[in-house]
Design a protein around this motif. Structure first.
Motif, PDB file in Angstrom:
ATOM      1  N   THR A  32       0.912  -1.459  -0.300  1.00  0.00           N
ATOM      2  CA  THR A  32       0.335   0.097   0.334  1.00  0.00           C
ATOM      3  C   THR A  32       0.211   1.482  -0.077  1.00  0.00           C
ATOM      4  O   THR A  32       0.435   2.062  -0.411  1.00  0.00           O
ATOM      5  CB  THR A  32      -1.114  -0.270   1.442  1.00  0.00           C
ATOM      6  N   CYS A  35       2.511   1.933  -3.384  1.00  0.00           N
ATOM      7  CA  CYS A  35       0.983   2.267  -3.909  1.00  0.00           C
ATOM      8  C   CYS A  35       1.119   3.505  -4.122  1.00  0.00           C
ATOM      9  O   CYS A  35       0.907   4.791  -5.247  1.00  0.00           O
ATOM     10  CB  CYS A  35      -0.150   1.858  -4.410  1.00  0.00           C
ATOM     11  N   ARG A  70      -0.190  -4.219  -8.641  1.00  0.00           N
ATOM     12  CA  ARG A  70      -0.958  -3.091  -7.644  1.00  0.00           C
ATOM     13  C   ARG A  70      -0.283  -1.554  -8.384  1.00  0.00           C
ATOM     14  O   ARG A  70      -1.051  -1.097  -8.337  1.00  0.00           O
ATOM     15  CB  ARG A  70      -1.255  -3.517  -6.686  1.00  0.00           C
TER      16      ARG A  70
END
Length: 128
Positions: A32, A35, A70
């Motif tokens: 996360t 990203c 991702r």
């Protein structure tokens, strides 16, 4: 005459993409944040591409494929893309195997052939 300072980094433009160095192994908790880093680099630099240096990720596996997928999704949602730098040949093969296509640094882009270009035919046969 004087001009105001332009916003953003003066030495970065659309031809100078930002670089994100990925050192592995990357845990699921770190995905996360990475990203978020991709989105931030696209926003700050204004470049349409973030180069991901994947040379230090270690042995390729499905976790690496998941990470790259991702990162690409995050980049696309932010209006950009990622480009891979220094991928291991095994990673390249694994990405092909699972059907993911990433632009690799140093590779020419695949484009359509130029219009009006005809293929060579045997003598006596009509051109297609």
């Amino acid at each position: 005459m004087s001009y105001g300072r332009l916003a953003g980094l003066p030495h970065v433009d659309e031809r100078t993409p930002a670089v994100l160095v990925l050192a592995g192994p990357v845990t699921r908790d770190e995905v996360t944040g990475l990203c978020d880093d991709v989105r931030a680099l696209l926003e700050v630099t204004g470049a349409g591409v973030v180069v991901c240096d994947v040379g230090g990720l270690g042995p390729p596996g499905l976790a690496v494929v998941d990470l790259l997928a991702r990162l690409e999704l995050a980049a696309r949602r932010a209006g950009g893309r990622i480009r891979l730098r220094d991928p291991d040949p095994a990673l390249h093969a694994l990405l092909d195997l699972v059907g993911l296509r990433f632009q690799m640094e140093g590779e020419a882009e695949q484009r359509e052939p130029a219009l009006g270009v005809e293929e060579e035919v045997e003598p006596g046969q009509p051109a297609v």
